[in-house]
Design an enzyme around this catalytic site. Structure first.
Site, PDB file in Angstrom:
ATOM      1  CB  SER A  57      -0.947   0.076   1.372  1.00 38.21           C
ATOM      2  OG  SER A  57      -1.889  -1.065   0.936  1.00 38.21           O
TER       3      SER A  57
ATOM      4  NE  ARG B 282      -1.208   3.917   6.800  1.00 37.00           N
ATOM      5  CZ  ARG B 282      -2.600   3.560   7.172  1.00 37.00           C
ATOM      6  NH1 ARG B 282      -3.329   4.436   7.880  1.00 37.00           N
ATOM      7  NH2 ARG B 282      -2.978   2.384   6.780  1.00 37.00           N
TER       8      ARG B 282
ATOM      9  CB  THR C 101       2.028   1.292   6.574  1.00 40.83           C
ATOM     10  OG1 THR C 101       0.560   1.346   6.541  1.00 40.83           O
ATOM     11  CG2 THR C 101       2.608   2.075   8.141  1.00 40.83           C
TER      12      THR C 101
ATOM     13  CB  THR D 110       0.412  -5.254   4.527  1.00 41.90           C
ATOM     14  OG1 THR D 110       0.544  -4.692   5.797  1.00 41.90           O
ATOM     15  CG2 THR D 110       0.100  -6.744   4.565  1.00 41.90           C
TER      16      THR D 110
END
Length: 426
Positions: free
Chosen positions: A108, A333, A347, A349
């Site tokens: 992401s 973020r 972040t 994943t």
């Protein structure tokens, strides 16, 4: 030019950690050369910034390995040079050690690349953030109230189709490993589920939002999203290790192999390196390296990719939880760290990989970190400890001496669990 040195650090019986100072960032040519002005909430001036806590970064990498990652690495850039650390292996079959130059799936973190492209189109006057998505993609969504801004801030209410897709981790992954989806098929999967919130009311993370972002990019540019990434980001910043290869399944060059934890305890790890990532596309299919991620986040925060006004909009954030430390802007973020530093990035994943890529608001300091596992949140949380160590510097002596024999740091307060970009069992 920063000094170059090489050190070897002990990181427990499982791996040897190597720290090396390397060359700084290469310059890039973009449309926005002037840095954006720092806001009142920006991180402390570089003169006041502490040196990175190398031992703390080592501890975080070691802790990620203790929690199931075969290997991990981190790269920190700052005014004094570059600190690179590697641990464990990038390939369990061959035993090849983790390599700071290797490439991996960033999950992401791809959303920030997609957001930058879309915001460049805003800068060019080709769309407006507060216009309905259906103005640009007529009839796509069942609610004309959903705006472009709602997509980028995860406030559209579109359900995250990956919750059902990966409810059973390994079977779900194997079912889509080699599948090629259209954007419309992914949107249809989201629309088949109830919406999670009214548009604009609340933050609800959903990969569907950035699938629609990819559709907007392709509609407005008339080209595949891959070409938009290349022309607008990869080539201007000279990101030679960064690519979007959907639907090819390979990581070309020197790859880090990813390992997925099954849901059932005790079952073997699944090598998840080769896959189309078609289930994510513009929400998570970019491949990169630590150096390229440092370059990207630093250049973004320095104002080299967006106008000052648009970058200000991108970094205007709202809370994602009740901790008062985690926020989301436009595909970005913000984490507020214990020392008061604020860092921006994302972040990531994807099956077999956890990634962090963050920079200070002035772009002077950046960190990228990866562990080659997933579906094991403790490893993700441990890897997140690289942020505190890199941007806040060494802890007081008492805290530093409290590290356990495995290298993990201990404190009075347990670290916050990592935010999840995909559903996980562990």
């Amino acid at each position: 030019m920063p000094l170059t040195s090489h050190r070897r650090l002990t990181a427990g019986a499982a791996a040897t950690l190597v720290a090396a100072l390397a060359a700084g960032l290469a310059p890039a040519t973009t449309a926005f050369a002037a840095p954006a002005p720092a806001s009142a909430s920006a991180a402390p001036a570089v003169a006041e910034a502490p040196a990175p806590d190398v031992d703390g970064i080592v501890a975080a990498l070691n802790s990620a390995m203790a929690n199931g990652a075969p290997g991990a690495m981190a790269r920190f850039t700052g005014p004094d040079g570059v600190e690179s650390l590697t641990a464990g292996v990038r390939d369990r079959a061959t035993g090849a050690p983790m390599d700071i130059h290797a490439r991996f799936r960033i999950g992401s973190v791809s959303k920030t690349f997609s957001a930058v492209v879309l915001l460049q189109l805003v800068d060019e006057g080709r769309l407006e953030l507060d216009q309905p998505v259906n103005r640009y993609l007529p009839g796509l969504l069942p609610d004309d109230r959903i705006t472009v801004r709602h997509l980028l801030t995860h406030r559209s209410g579109l359900a995250d189709y990956t919750n059902a897709m990966f409810a059973d981790t390994v079977p779900g992954f194997e079912a889509v490993r080699n599948r090629v989806f259209t954007y419309q098929e992914l949107v249809d999967l989201s629309l088949s589920e109830p919406r999670t919130t009214e548009p604009g009311v609340a933050y609800r993370y959903s990969n569907a939002n950035f699938v629609v972002v990819g559709m907007l990019i392709e509609k407005l540019t008339g080209r595949p999203v891959e070409r938009a990434y290349e022309r607008r980001i990869f080539k201007p910043l000279k990101l030679r290790d960064t690519s979007y290869v959907h639907p090819d399944t390979r990581i070309k060059g020197l790859p880090v192999r990813g390992y997925l934890h099954p849901d059932a305890a005790g079952e073997p790890l699944v090598d998840s390196t080769e896959q189309t990532v078609s289930w994510a596309q513009s929400a998570g299919a970019v491949i990169s390296s630590p150096a390229d991620l440092n370059t990207f986040t630093s250049a973004l925060m320095r104002g080299r990719l967006l106008s000052p006004e648009t970058l200000e909009a991108m970094t205007t954030v709202t809370p994602t939880d009740t901790t008062g430390t985690r926020f989301y802007g436009l595909g970005l973020r913000r984490y507020d760290l214990s020392c008061g530093a604020q860092v921006y990035g994302h972040t990531g994943t994807v099956q077999g990989f956890y990634t962090y890529a963050f920079s200070t608001r002035d772009g002077r300091r950046s960190l990228s970190a990866v562990a080659n596992t997933s579906n094991h949140g403790a490893a993700n949380t441990a890897l997140g400890g690289t942020l505190e160590a890199a941007f806040c510097g060494p802890k007081p002596a008492a805290a530093a001496s409290a590290r356990t024999a495995s290298g993990a740091a201990t404190s009075d307060a347990a670290p916050l669990p990592a935010e999840r970009d995909l559903p996980e069992r562990h």
